[in-house]
Structures are given as C-alpha cells and as structure tokens.
Design a protein around this motif. Structure first.
Motif, PDB file in Angstrom:
ATOM      1  N   ARG A  70       0.831  -1.209   0.000  1.00 59.13           N
ATOM      2  CA  ARG A  70       0.000   0.000   0.000  1.00 59.13           C
ATOM      3  C   ARG A  70       0.866   1.260   0.000  1.00 59.13           C
ATOM      4  O   ARG A  70       0.526   2.261  -0.645  1.00 59.13           O
ATOM      5  CB  ARG A  70      -0.953  -0.008   1.193  1.00 59.13           C
ATOM      6  CG  ARG A  70      -2.058  -1.031   1.072  1.00 59.13           C
ATOM      7  CD  ARG A  70      -3.134  -0.866   2.113  1.00 59.13           C
ATOM      8  NE  ARG A  70      -4.027   0.263   1.796  1.00 59.13           N
ATOM      9  CZ  ARG A  70      -5.273   0.360   2.274  1.00 59.13           C
ATOM     10  NH1 ARG A  70      -5.768  -0.578   3.055  1.00 59.13           N
ATOM     11  NH2 ARG A  70      -6.014   1.407   1.953  1.00 59.13           N
ATOM     12  N   LEU A  71       1.979   1.224   0.710  1.00 58.45           N
ATOM     13  CA  LEU A  71       2.892   2.361   0.721  1.00 58.45           C
ATOM     14  C   LEU A  71       3.418   2.650  -0.684  1.00 58.45           C
ATOM     15  O   LEU A  71       3.423   3.804  -1.131  1.00 58.45           O
ATOM     16  CB  LEU A  71       4.078   2.074   1.646  1.00 58.45           C
ATOM     17  CG  LEU A  71       4.055   2.614   3.066  1.00 58.45           C
ATOM     18  CD1 LEU A  71       5.287   2.135   3.809  1.00 58.45           C
ATOM     19  CD2 LEU A  71       3.965   4.128   3.100  1.00 58.45           C
ATOM     20  N   ALA A  72       3.866   1.608  -1.363  1.00 61.07           N
ATOM     21  CA  ALA A  72       4.435   1.779  -2.698  1.00 61.07           C
ATOM     22  C   ALA A  72       3.402   2.354  -3.664  1.00 61.07           C
ATOM     23  O   ALA A  72       3.692   3.278  -4.428  1.00 61.07           O
ATOM     24  CB  ALA A  72       4.962   0.439  -3.208  1.00 61.07           C
ATOM     25  N   ASN A  73       2.184   1.829  -3.617  1.00 60.17           N
ATOM     26  CA  ASN A  73       1.138   2.294  -4.526  1.00 60.17           C
ATOM     27  C   ASN A  73       0.766   3.751  -4.248  1.00 60.17           C
ATOM     28  O   ASN A  73       0.623   4.559  -5.168  1.00 60.17           O
ATOM     29  CB  ASN A  73      -0.093   1.406  -4.409  1.00 60.17           C
ATOM     30  CG  ASN A  73       0.137   0.007  -4.944  1.00 60.17           C
ATOM     31  OD1 ASN A  73       1.013  -0.201  -5.782  1.00 60.17           O
ATOM     32  ND2 ASN A  73      -0.628  -0.949  -4.463  1.00 60.17           N
ATOM     33  N   ALA A  74       0.607   4.089  -2.966  1.00 59.90           N
ATOM     34  CA  ALA A  74       0.202   5.448  -2.602  1.00 59.90           C
ATOM     35  C   ALA A  74       1.295   6.458  -2.916  1.00 59.90           C
ATOM     36  O   ALA A  74       1.018   7.607  -3.278  1.00 59.90           O
ATOM     37  CB  ALA A  74      -0.169   5.512  -1.127  1.00 59.90           C
ATOM     38  N   SER A  75       2.546   6.049  -2.786  1.00 56.61           N
ATOM     39  CA  SER A  75       3.646   6.986  -3.037  1.00 56.61           C
ATOM     40  C   SER A  75       3.723   7.381  -4.503  1.00 56.61           C
ATOM     41  O   SER A  75       4.171   8.481  -4.836  1.00 56.61           O
ATOM     42  CB  SER A  75       4.978   6.371  -2.596  1.00 56.61           C
ATOM     43  OG  SER A  75       5.366   5.309  -3.451  1.00 56.61           O
ATOM     44  N   MET A  76       3.277   6.509  -5.384  1.00 59.09           N
ATOM     45  CA  MET A  76       3.377   6.793  -6.813  1.00 59.09           C
ATOM     46  C   MET A  76       2.252   7.696  -7.317  1.00 59.09           C
ATOM     47  O   MET A  76       2.487   8.603  -8.110  1.00 59.09           O
ATOM     48  CB  MET A  76       3.388   5.475  -7.601  1.00 59.09           C
ATOM     49  CG  MET A  76       4.662   4.677  -7.429  1.00 59.09           C
ATOM     50  SD  MET A  76       4.741   3.213  -8.503  1.00 59.09           S
ATOM     51  CE  MET A  76       3.522   2.158  -7.724  1.00 59.09           C
ATOM     52  N   SER A  77       1.027   7.457  -6.840  1.00 63.22           N
ATOM     53  CA  SER A  77      -0.089   8.220  -7.410  1.00 63.22           C
ATOM     54  C   SER A  77      -1.229   8.463  -6.436  1.00 63.22           C
ATOM     55  O   SER A  77      -2.329   8.812  -6.852  1.00 63.22           O
ATOM     56  CB  SER A  77      -0.642   7.479  -8.642  1.00 63.22           C
ATOM     57  OG  SER A  77      -1.082   6.179  -8.282  1.00 63.22           O
ATOM     58  N   GLY A  78      -0.980   8.285  -5.148  1.00 65.01           N
ATOM     59  CA  GLY A  78      -2.061   8.434  -4.170  1.00 65.01           C
ATOM     60  C   GLY A  78      -1.688   9.323  -3.012  1.00 65.01           C
ATOM     61  O   GLY A  78      -0.913  10.258  -3.154  1.00 65.01           O
ATOM     62  N   PHE A  79      -2.229   8.995  -1.851  1.00 62.49           N
ATOM     63  CA  PHE A  79      -1.961   9.804  -0.662  1.00 62.49           C
ATOM     64  C   PHE A  79      -2.103   8.947   0.593  1.00 62.49           C
ATOM     65  O   PHE A  79      -2.388   7.745   0.503  1.00 62.49           O
ATOM     66  CB  PHE A  79      -2.890  11.021  -0.608  1.00 62.49           C
ATOM     67  CG  PHE A  79      -4.365  10.701  -0.631  1.00 62.49           C
ATOM     68  CD1 PHE A  79      -5.125  10.740   0.532  1.00 62.49           C
ATOM     69  CD2 PHE A  79      -5.012  10.399  -1.825  1.00 62.49           C
ATOM     70  CE1 PHE A  79      -6.476  10.465   0.507  1.00 62.49           C
ATOM     71  CE2 PHE A  79      -6.371  10.134  -1.861  1.00 62.49           C
ATOM     72  CZ  PHE A  79      -7.112  10.153  -0.692  1.00 62.49           C
ATOM     73  N   ALA A  80      -1.874   9.550   1.756  1.00 67.74           N
ATOM     74  CA  ALA A  80      -1.876   8.815   3.022  1.00 67.74           C
ATOM     75  C   ALA A  80      -2.896   9.393   3.988  1.00 67.74           C
ATOM     76  O   ALA A  80      -3.201  10.587   3.953  1.00 67.74           O
ATOM     77  CB  ALA A  80      -0.486   8.856   3.657  1.00 67.74           C
ATOM     78  N   VAL A  81      -3.410   8.524   4.851  1.00 66.11           N
ATOM     79  CA  VAL A  81      -4.211   8.929   6.002  1.00 66.11           C
ATOM     80  C   VAL A  81      -3.359   8.631   7.227  1.00 66.11           C
ATOM     81  O   VAL A  81      -2.866   7.512   7.379  1.00 66.11           O
ATOM     82  CB  VAL A  81      -5.535   8.137   6.070  1.00 66.11           C
ATOM     83  CG1 VAL A  81      -6.224   8.361   7.409  1.00 66.11           C
ATOM     84  CG2 VAL A  81      -6.450   8.528   4.924  1.00 66.11           C
ATOM     85  N   THR A  82      -3.143   9.628   8.064  1.00 62.83           N
ATOM     86  CA  THR A  82      -2.213   9.439   9.177  1.00 62.83           C
ATOM     87  C   THR A  82      -2.876   9.599  10.538  1.00 62.83           C
ATOM     88  O   THR A  82      -3.860  10.323  10.697  1.00 62.83           O
ATOM     89  CB  THR A  82      -1.046  10.440   9.106  1.00 62.83           C
ATOM     90  OG1 THR A  82      -1.571  11.771   9.261  1.00 62.83           O
ATOM     91  CG2 THR A  82      -0.327  10.338   7.788  1.00 62.83           C
ATOM     92  N   THR A  83      -2.307   8.898  11.500  1.00 60.74           N
ATOM     93  CA  THR A  83      -2.660   9.054  12.904  1.00 60.74           C
ATOM     94  C   THR A  83      -1.416   8.645  13.684  1.00 60.74           C
ATOM     95  O   THR A  83      -0.384   8.352  13.094  1.00 60.74           O
ATOM     96  CB  THR A  83      -3.874   8.183  13.278  1.00 60.74           C
ATOM     97  OG1 THR A  83      -4.292   8.470  14.617  1.00 60.74           O
ATOM     98  CG2 THR A  83      -3.550   6.692  13.189  1.00 60.74           C
TER      99      THR A  83
END
Length: 239
Positions: A70-83
């Motif tokens: 999920r990290l790899a996919n989000a880093s290329m074209s997505g974003f993160a939800v953080t807590t």
C-alpha cells in the motif's frame, strides 16, 4: 461503557477547530465529496518537498507485506491517512489501536471512492520523552482494573527510542493473567517477542505495532529514525 463529552475550550484555536463552519487559515475545509477529496490529494502532492517521499522515508517504515504494497502504490499516485501515538507499555491505551483501525477504515473508504491508492500510516512517536506515560498500561481484572507499570525513573528528557526496556517478565505475566481465556495466543507471542531483552521502550513499541498492524495494510513509521529527521529538516526550517 459510558461516553462523556468534555468541552475543549471557549476561545482560541480549539474553538476554531471545533467550529467546522468557520473559515480559518489554520484549517482547510473538510472535503465533502469525491471530487473534493481528489482535489485535496492533488494539492497535498504538489506541496511535497520531494515527490519521491517514500524513497527517503523507507528505512523509517521498514514495511513488509500488505503495508509495504500500500505504501508503494500510494507513493506513486495516491496519498496517506495518518494518525499516531507515543509509546505505551504493551501498546499502551486501547485508543492506540482505535486510532490505527480508524485510519485504516478511512483509507479504505477514500480509496474506494476516489479510485486513488491510499495508505493508512501510524506515526509511532518514539522521539517522545514522557517516560511516566509510556511506562504503564491498564488491564482488566475480575474486580475492576489494575495498572501494570515499569519501575519509576527520573525524568531526564531522553527519547523513548533510547531508554532501555530492561526485564519485563513480571509485567508480561500480569498481562497474560489479565487476558484470561480470551487471549489471542498469536498476539501474546508478538508481545513477548517485541518486549524481549535488548529492546528500548521505543523499539519494542514499534515492533509490536508492525507485527499487528502491517498485515492489515497499516504502515508504521518510527519517528525517531534518522531518515525521518533528515526528511523533516527542510520542512522545519521553512516553518
């Protein structure tokens, strides 16, 4: 269980945060639909100091399995939800886990609605120095509850990533006893392995979080890792 709401203050920044209808430079409005969420994601990505942010932070994540994907996919074209949360003994308060699972639920919902890859990230605040808070946890007993805690220590302002854990065998046995017949053996084994000799309070916390959360797709970042400090430096200078 009874939930009690407590006012957060009558003036200042807390009130601005609570008043969702008020426009403030401190808080961007919460997106209301799919298009607004996509626009927010695009805005965040264009504001990045380095678009290849995962490469710099990868050692601090040290992710595996579903979380790594999920990290790899989000880093290329997505974003993160953080807590996140600072360390607590054996994972700390129950809300540590509620926070992580809430981030996962939101990330899954946003990923489904926007069509963009979204990774839930848990910030393990191992650079925190509050030993008194990190040294204990509350567990149920047949008559109520009890606090399991590490021996007291003078507050020397040292990051929990550097505070050696010591022998916690007595505390571990009290945790197992409080779990009773409802215990998940696999989780208890993760606790034992994470809180073994040679760990610090911070590294034990991170190892336990990763062992439980990564298979769910939640990435855990170690805030005290040098990679985080290096990546944060230009942001802090700008601030």
């Amino acid at each position: 269980m009874r939930v009690v709401s407590t006012p957060i203050g009558s003036s200042g920044l807390p009130q601005v945060a609570a008043n969702k209808s008020e426009i403030s430079p401190w808080f961007a409005p919460v997106p209301k639909n799919t298009d607004e969420w996509r626009a927010r994601a695009g805005l965040v990505r264009t504001a990045l100091v380095d678009d290849n942010w995962l490469s710099a932070l990868e050692p601090a994540f040290n992710a595996s399995g579903a979380a790594k994907e999920r990290l790899a996919n989000a880093s290329m074209s997505g974003f993160a939800v953080t807590t996140g949360q600072q360390p607590g003994l054996f994972g700390g308060p129950l809300y540590t886990w509620w926070k992580a699972l809430s981030a996962l639920a939101l990330a899954d919902r946003l990923q489904a609605e926007t069509g963009m890859p979204v990774v839930p990230v848990f910030w393990a605040a191992t650079d925190d120095s509050d030993y008194a808070e990190a040294a204990g946890t509350i567990v149920p007993t047949p008559t109520g509850f009890e606090r399991i805690a590490l021996p007291p220590m003078d507050d020397i302002g040292q990051a929990l990533a550097q505070v050696v854990l010591g022998d916690v065998s007595v505390q571990l046995e009290r945790l197992v006893a409080s779990a009773g017949s409802a215990a998940n053996v696999a989780i208890l084994e993760l606790v034992r392995a994470s809180y073994a000799g040679g760990h610090t309070i911070g590294t034990a916390y991170v190892e336990l979080l990763r062992g439980i959360l990564e298979p769910l797709g939640i990435a855990v970042i170690d805030a005290a890792h040098p990679a985080v400090r290096k990546a944060a430096f230009p942001v802090l200078c700008s601030a």
